[in-house]
Motif scaffolding. Sequence first.
Motif, short mmCIF file in Angstrom:
data_model
loop_
_atom_site.label_atom_id
_atom_site.label_comp_id
_atom_site.label_asym_id
_atom_site.label_seq_id
_atom_site.Cartn_x
_atom_site.Cartn_y
_atom_site.Cartn_z
N LYS A 82 0.83 -1.21 0.00
CA LYS A 82 0.00 0.00 0.00
C LYS A 82 0.86 1.26 0.00
N LYS A 83 1.05 1.90 1.13
CA LYS A 83 1.74 3.18 1.13
C LYS A 83 3.22 3.02 0.80
N CYS A 84 3.85 1.93 1.33
CA CYS A 84 5.30 1.78 1.15
C CYS A 84 5.66 1.59 -0.33
N PRO B 145 -5.93 14.37 2.24
CA PRO B 145 -5.10 13.70 3.23
C PRO B 145 -5.83 12.54 3.91
N SER B 146 -5.08 11.73 4.64
CA SER B 146 -5.63 10.58 5.33
C SER B 146 -6.83 10.99 6.19
N ALA B 147 -7.87 10.18 6.12
CA ALA B 147 -9.10 10.41 6.90
C ALA B 147 -9.76 11.75 6.58
N GLY C 267 -11.77 11.95 3.56
CA GLY C 267 -12.94 11.76 2.72
C GLY C 267 -12.76 11.09 1.38
N LYS C 268 -11.61 10.45 1.11
CA LYS C 268 -11.44 9.80 -0.19
C LYS C 268 -12.41 8.62 -0.37
N THR C 269 -12.45 7.71 0.62
CA THR C 269 -13.32 6.54 0.48
C THR C 269 -14.77 6.99 0.32
MN MN Z 1 -4.97 6.85 2.57
#
Ligand code: MN
Length: 585
Positions: free
Chosen positions: A206-208, A248-250, A252-254
Amino acid sequence: MTHSTPHITAWVDEQVRLCKPDRVVWIDGSEEQKAQLRREGFATGELIELNQELLPGCVYHRSHPTDVARVEARTFICCEKREDAGPTNNWMAPDEMKALLRPIYDGCMTGRTMYVLPYSMGQLHSPFAKYGIEITDSIYVVLSMCIMTRAGAAVLEAMGDDPGFIKGLHAKAELDPEKRYITHFPQENLIMSVNSGYGGNALLGKKCFALRIASNLGRQEGWMAEHMLILGVENPRGEVRYVCGAFPSACGKTNLAMLIPPKHYRDQGWKCWCVGDDIAWLRPGADGRLWAVNPENGFFGVAPGTSEKTNPNALASTKRNSIFTNVVLKPDGTVWWEGLDKDPPRDALDWKGNPWDPDSGAPGAHPNSRFTAPAANCPCISPEFENPQGVPISAIVFGGRRAKTAPLVYQSRDWAHGVFVGSIMASEKTAAAEGKVGETRRDPMAMLPFCGYNMGDYWQHWLDMEKLLTHPPVIANVNWFRTDDEGHFLWPGFGDNLRVIEWVLRRAFGEAEAVESEIGYLPKPEDIDLADAGVDEETLRGLLTVDKALWKTECEGIRAYYAQFGDRLPARLAEELEKLEAALK
Ligand code: MN
Ligand code: GTP
Ligand code: SPV
């Protein structure tokens, strides 16, 4: 499983000598093997079986209480020169980091099993696809990777013996936070992660890989690895237009990726399709447009706040073959989290496994608790999800949590100005990473924790991409999180965000007007469809105002932020900042 692959076997053998596991198991991805691993996880307590009638194929997992989010302070880019990692990354020389890690890994799998997991980011055989091997001692990681990626025997076959695979060595070791390191060696396509079992630190695809290593590959090969959702918006004429969004993380992308149009839109025939919710790999196509694939095969989504009202598609995705991490465990073997409904369970266990009193005031689920769900479960998964060529992107939106400064939406004047708009993104910090929640920090393109090289060079790469695009997407900035003086959100958000995305997409096709402002193009209030939104025009006007005084202060912050990049700051971005300052005078 056959593996007559000298390069792969040689690397795995080396890790066996280092970690000294009792057993080595190659992951073929079969249902039998996964069932066996689940049984082993139940036996050791690493996993808990959930109610198989209500949640078939689902399991529960708790990570260690000190290990519940990404650890940015312990995440390193290990390239030869510090300047190439840049001022926003932790850096250590590769040899020095390896010397530090060696004793931590030495013998860390004695008494344990080492799993060797071949996986693909992207559809097998897609021109976008990249292959990797993750070594891990965690059943949770293996089962999660089997959801999040295409994993197993077919991948090994597709890899052949190409030495260019991405190497990932993960070990839980003692889960010691003092010896926790998430390290990347871009020159060797190598990832080493130790002493954490939390998703973003341990699911190395994932991120890595798909962001930190892939951003390096993209720079060399002329493409981009971005922290973006991919959404298909089908209008009543049946045309599907695609938009990418970097939040950014958390932030609202999903939710945006799985949005359900408001009733007023559904009645007219609008539909939305999810291609991806976290990562996009973007390539210029032969037609001069930008094409995107989602390299993942599942969703690792924030649980709290996910409900039948906010995101029914995400909720439906978790109903089978999913893994829940750090949520509330109910006595009937189902799960709960804050924001699921207004009915917190009695006699349940909290994310730490302790009896939980809903009246205690303490949350039952960790704020960064997550679900891991197969993309195929998602009711609105795009018919193009498996298309190896990806989808053509008409618009890119950047956004974050800004209580005041950023208007609901503004569009950049051109590509370079759009890169500027992405580079100055800022957002209030969330629970997805360790540290103080709520502080505003700069998070360019939502890539602050994920850009695998100097952020200044990354901006230059963004600017350079324009030359490869005869039809670049339009770029806009959105902010669903503007508040009134009492701290209430002014915009309903979620499904209603389509009202804003519609305007951005119409701009991309020359179908909507705009008004110029100091910071870029704003919609005319009448061009945002407010029918049944519960928002009056007065509020919308407020949401679209640009407070010059706030923006002047903002410019000071941007100038200070830019200064740390020295001569790596692209001249074009410095010019854009000067233009903005001049416009605000
Ligand atoms: Mn993310
Ligand atoms: P990562 O997986 O960490 O990258 O997060 P993400 O960007 O996918 O964020 P996600 O969609 O999971 O949303 C995170 C939180 O923001 C959840 O609690 C949501 O309920 C909330 N949220 C998402 N969209 C909106 C919105 O439009 N308005 C408001 N007010 N909250 C939102
Ligand atoms: C994020 O934090 O942006 C996530 C979750 O998507 S993690 O995989 O932990 O990075």
